[in-house]
Design a protein around this motif. Sequence first.
Motif, PDB file in Angstrom:
ATOM      1  N   GLN A   1      21.196  39.660  31.222  1.00  0.00           N
ATOM      2  CA  GLN A   1      20.353  38.818  30.367  1.00  0.00           C
ATOM      3  C   GLN A   1      19.608  37.777  31.186  1.00  0.00           C
ATOM      4  O   GLN A   1      18.431  37.505  30.956  1.00  0.00           O
TER       5      GLN A   1
ATOM      6  N   PHE B   1      21.338  20.553  36.192  1.00  0.00           N
ATOM      7  CA  PHE B   1      21.164  20.821  37.618  1.00  0.00           C
ATOM      8  C   PHE B   1      20.327  19.733  38.281  1.00  0.00           C
ATOM      9  O   PHE B   1      19.552  19.029  37.640  1.00  0.00           O
TER      10      PHE B   1
ATOM     11  N   ILE C   1      17.523  28.397  38.462  1.00  0.00           N
ATOM     12  CA  ILE C   1      17.267  28.806  37.078  1.00  0.00           C
ATOM     13  C   ILE C   1      18.100  30.025  36.679  1.00  0.00           C
ATOM     14  O   ILE C   1      18.466  30.158  35.525  1.00  0.00           O
TER      15      ILE C   1
ATOM     16  N   VAL D   1      15.028  35.372  32.317  1.00  0.00           N
ATOM     17  CA  VAL D   1      14.631  34.220  33.125  1.00  0.00           C
ATOM     18  C   VAL D   1      14.018  34.612  34.473  1.00  0.00           C
ATOM     19  O   VAL D   1      12.958  34.115  34.840  1.00  0.00           O
TER      20      VAL D   1
ATOM     21  N   HIS E   1      29.136  32.303  32.132  1.00  0.00           N
ATOM     22  CA  HIS E   1      28.659  32.334  30.747  1.00  0.00           C
ATOM     23  C   HIS E   1      29.790  32.319  29.733  1.00  0.00           C
ATOM     24  O   HIS E   1      29.550  32.144  28.543  1.00  0.00           O
TER      25      HIS E   1
ATOM     26  N   GLU F   1      21.175  30.482  37.710  1.00  0.00           N
ATOM     27  CA  GLU F   1      22.477  29.892  37.394  1.00  0.00           C
ATOM     28  C   GLU F   1      22.438  29.140  36.074  1.00  0.00           C
ATOM     29  O   GLU F   1      23.393  29.152  35.309  1.00  0.00           O
ATOM     30  N   ALA F   2      21.290  28.491  35.812  1.00  0.00           N
ATOM     31  CA  ALA F   2      21.161  27.755  34.556  1.00  0.00           C
ATOM     32  C   ALA F   2      21.281  28.723  33.381  1.00  0.00           C
ATOM     33  O   ALA F   2      21.936  28.415  32.382  1.00  0.00           O
ATOM     34  N   ALA F   3      20.680  29.891  33.508  1.00  0.00           N
ATOM     35  CA  ALA F   3      20.749  30.877  32.424  1.00  0.00           C
ATOM     36  C   ALA F   3      22.188  31.345  32.236  1.00  0.00           C
ATOM     37  O   ALA F   3      22.693  31.418  31.111  1.00  0.00           O
ATOM     38  N   ARG F   4      22.886  31.612  33.356  1.00  0.00           N
ATOM     39  CA  ARG F   4      24.295  32.020  33.267  1.00  0.00           C
ATOM     40  C   ARG F   4      25.098  30.924  32.595  1.00  0.00           C
ATOM     41  O   ARG F   4      25.944  31.169  31.756  1.00  0.00           O
ATOM     42  N   ASP F   5      24.805  29.700  32.994  1.00  0.00           N
ATOM     43  CA  ASP F   5      25.521  28.537  32.481  1.00  0.00           C
ATOM     44  C   ASP F   5      25.368  28.416  30.969  1.00  0.00           C
ATOM     45  O   ASP F   5      26.270  27.995  30.267  1.00  0.00           O
ATOM     46  N   LEU F   6      24.175  28.795  30.468  1.00  0.00           N
ATOM     47  CA  LEU F   6      23.909  28.648  29.040  1.00  0.00           C
ATOM     48  C   LEU F   6      24.391  29.853  28.243  1.00  0.00           C
ATOM     49  O   LEU F   6      24.121  29.956  27.052  1.00  0.00           O
ATOM     50  N   GLY F   7      25.070  30.788  28.912  1.00  0.00           N
ATOM     51  CA  GLY F   7      25.700  31.869  28.170  1.00  0.00           C
ATOM     52  C   GLY F   7      25.109  33.240  28.406  1.00  0.00           C
ATOM     53  O   GLY F   7      25.468  34.181  27.708  1.00  0.00           O
ATOM     54  N   ALA F   8      24.188  33.364  29.359  1.00  0.00           N
ATOM     55  CA  ALA F   8      23.579  34.668  29.603  1.00  0.00           C
ATOM     56  C   ALA F   8      24.458  35.493  30.535  1.00  0.00           C
ATOM     57  O   ALA F   8      25.004  34.964  31.498  1.00  0.00           O
ATOM     58  N   THR F   9      24.581  36.799  30.252  1.00  0.00           N
ATOM     59  CA  THR F   9      25.243  37.683  31.201  1.00  0.00           C
ATOM     60  C   THR F   9      24.297  37.872  32.381  1.00  0.00           C
ATOM     61  O   THR F   9      23.136  37.454  32.323  1.00  0.00           O
TER      62      THR F   9
ATOM     63  N   LEU G   1      20.987  33.017  22.598  1.00  0.00           N
ATOM     64  CA  LEU G   1      21.898  33.980  23.223  1.00  0.00           C
ATOM     65  C   LEU G   1      23.179  34.110  22.411  1.00  0.00           C
ATOM     66  O   LEU G   1      23.764  35.178  22.331  1.00  0.00           O
TER      67      LEU G   1
END
Lengths: 460, 270
Positions: free
Chosen positions: B176, A85, B163, B181, A77, B165-173, A106
């Motif tokens: 989060q 993906f 999903i 998600v 992040h 990983e997608a959330a992490r990728d978009l800036g989520a800790t 976020l």
Amino acid sequence: MGKENHIIEINHLSKSYGGTEVLKDINLYINKGEFITILGPSGCGKTTLLRLIGGFSNPDSGEIIMDGKDISGTPPHLRPLNTVFQKYALFPHLDVYDNVAFGLKLAHVPEDEIDKRVRKMLKMVSMSDYEDRDIDSLSGGQQQRVAIARALANMPKVLLLDEPLSALDAKMRKDMQIELKELHKKMGITFIFVTHDQEEALTMSDTIVVMKEGRIQQIGTPVDIYNEPVNEFVANFIGESNILDATMIEDRKVNFIGHDFECVDEGFGNDVPVDVVIRPEDIYIMKQLAGAQFSGKVTSCTFKGVFYEIFVQTDNDYELMIQDYNPFEIGSEVGMLIKPQDIQVMHKSCTRNEMDAEVIDDTHLRIFGEEFECKSLGEGHEAGSKVRVGVNFNKIDLQDNQEDGILWGEVANLLYKGDHYHLLIRIDTGEDLLVDTNDIWDKGDLVGIKIAPKDIKIIG
Amino acid sequence: MIRKFFAQAYIWLLLIILYAPILFIAVFSFTESKVLGNWTGFSTKLYENLTQGSLDGGSSLMSALQNTLIIAVVAAALSTLLGTMAAIGMFYLRGGKKKAITFMNNIPIINPDIITGVSLFLLFIFMRITQGYTSVILAHITFCTPYVVLSVLPKMSQMNPNIYEAARDLGATQFQALRKVVIPQLIPGMVSGFILAFTMSLDDFAVTFFTRGTIGLDTLSTYIYADARKGGLTPELRPLMTIIFLTILVLLIIINIRQQRLAQRNELKK
């Protein structure tokens, strides 16, 4: 281009999973604004490489430098890059708008700015009318567009794409290829694209990185990679090709399929075994024999849409694949011609199998843990001493029944070389043997391996 | 024709046998007779008694009901929390560890209640935990959590693993990504896990009996047990059982209709 133009530099990157090395000492730099494709068959490590860049796993050793900083330990992040993906990975509980806005919310971007950017992104991927739709109600192609919009909404410096088109049907894939390419032009950011589809790679990329078994085989522009593959793997993987055993007679002169040809390669030495690659569209075929370098007989001719795919048995009994706009009658005599610049000469990775062996007695050696009979070793070879042995590719005898061989293995790869097959046999101990044979085997066949005593040569 | 008739009759016979006891109680909740089975004329007196709380020793019945509901809600909520976390962790385990933990999760489910009850009783004494509300709730959490794990795990498997990983990728800790998600995907499993845990807690007798201590904490099941031993069931139990049954029936119908609608909507979209 200078170093300041590199957005990502990868140095000595290695990664293992459960004892298997998936990536072996990867070195690569990526220029700002480049569309770079990592290409290779499944299991070559390309997805692992992308996951290391994205931050979803950490390398065992090596560094990933982005903007002068090693980011190989940074959590995903905090990395200024975003990923599309393979199976889209959209959030099913959010609608299209909220999916695209996810990253912006976020980051606490102001509400009106989020609104502006989401609309802009959706417009860019032609999904403006779908804002309120549920993800499940979208087709695969539409989901793909939303996934791209979502990744781009965060304004990343680098966009990673993990086989994003593999789940789409052929027609849709072609359309998306063009759209992605246009998107890349419009955004001006770096795209790192992973695929196993060589055609996709050739169409879309500025640079292609070909990988095999965790190693980079070749880096170059699509034209370079296609016209000047560095080895038989790249030649075979990218496009259709005739790969043939050849002998470099002297500079600019090479012999294959029983004829001497003029070529443009120098510096290989005299009488050196090499491989040559000739693309099927680079062989000129004609109905008369006058002016031809060699002749042959047409064995099959298939219409492929734009061209005909023709197989020819040459005068010295080699089979060649040729592509031409004109059909040729099966059984007819034809003449053929290859221009010097269309012959790509490559070093052979090796010319025979070489391995370590242990002396058991005067006429027996232990190779890969099994006992092989050999010719009398003569004086000076104590039992238990180590020797190096060589076996020619065509001197290895493959058996249908595993039990009939001294060793057994699996056909891991095969390549037709005009008049014989070149096989890669992975034996049960994990080592590889290369075998030339006229018999037809399939990938995955289990074979017994025998070597005649006289064909095991002591080389040191 | 005849075959069809017999097939139908068979089903109806089965259903009648299955539901006769409940029907029996429901019918006799509308008469005042102290003894079950004696019809002394239609009356809603028992229902009135129940709602006004004016019955002999009725306050203890109402407090038992109250205890039961509080314990069930608290135990189900905490089990849902614990079980969901466990399911997420278990999903990412591999190989032998995963098998071992899954096996261990199943033991409390197949273990006879009486053994769970006695062993918890001994454990609480050993650890000097006051027997009462706390011990009963702890005990209920113990046997409810595995059911939550079993209803959440399939939702984890159905989820696209990317999903998170997608959330992490978009800036989520990590947290989060989990909250925004992963958890939303698990909610259907968590809801059915909660309902399951709630009903398991609601009708538990053996474990409660052994862990409630001596302070006189009663749930419905222990109250009814004690009541029956004293000689005859309190008549007001009849309307209470009827109300509980109807409530659950209505809940079930609502859940079924909702699921059907959801399925239809998904069908339409495709």
